[in-house]
Scaffold this active site. Structure first.
Site, PDB file in Angstrom:
ATOM      1  N   ARG A 110      26.306  -9.410 -17.838  1.00 48.05           N
ATOM      2  CA  ARG A 110      25.771 -10.766 -18.027  1.00 48.05           C
ATOM      3  C   ARG A 110      24.796 -10.822 -19.198  1.00 48.05           C
ATOM      4  NH1 ARG A 110      23.305 -12.156 -12.508  1.00 48.05           N
ATOM      5  NH2 ARG A 110      22.734  -9.978 -12.765  1.00 48.05           N
TER       6      ARG A 110
ATOM      7  N   ASN B 281      27.622 -13.404 -11.838  1.00 47.44           N
ATOM      8  CA  ASN B 281      28.354 -12.440 -11.021  1.00 47.44           C
ATOM      9  C   ASN B 281      28.990 -13.174  -9.852  1.00 47.44           C
ATOM     10  OD1 ASN B 281      27.720 -10.140 -12.491  1.00 47.44           O
ATOM     11  ND2 ASN B 281      26.001  -9.574 -11.200  1.00 47.44           N
TER      12      ASN B 281
END
EC number: 3.6.1.7
Length: 94
Positions: free
Chosen positions: A22, A40
């Site tokens: 990320r 996620n």
């Protein structure tokens, strides 16, 4: 959305959690001037909404196949999305 701007909803699978995917996505998106978010998922995948100039979106879709060090990409699946759904700037949502 102008014809030179597009958005994509992307699902990346493989070893993509626990490898700073990320953070890497946000950094790459900011370099390319993209708007959107990354998060996620509970199944171990990562989902991202990316929006911006057509060429930048295409480059980011290619970059997803590389990922950060430690990632192992199994698949990058994308579908057309509305850029209206993308916030200004790029953020990690969870």
């Amino acid at each position: 959305m102008t014809k030179d701007r597009r958005a994509a909803l992307v699902r990346i699978t493989g070893r993509v959690q626990g490898v700073c995917f990320r953070d890497w996505t946000r950094e790459e998106a900011e370099k390319l001037g993209l708007d959107g978010w990354v998060r996620n998922e509970s199944d171990g995948s990562v989902t991202a909404l990316i929006a911006g100039p057509d060429g930048a979106v295409s480059r980011m879709l290619e970059n997803f196949w590389k990922g950060p060090p430690g990632a192992s990409i199994a698949d990058v699946a994308s579908e057309v999305a509305s850029s209206v759904e993308a916030p200004a700037g790029f953020r990690i949502t969870r």
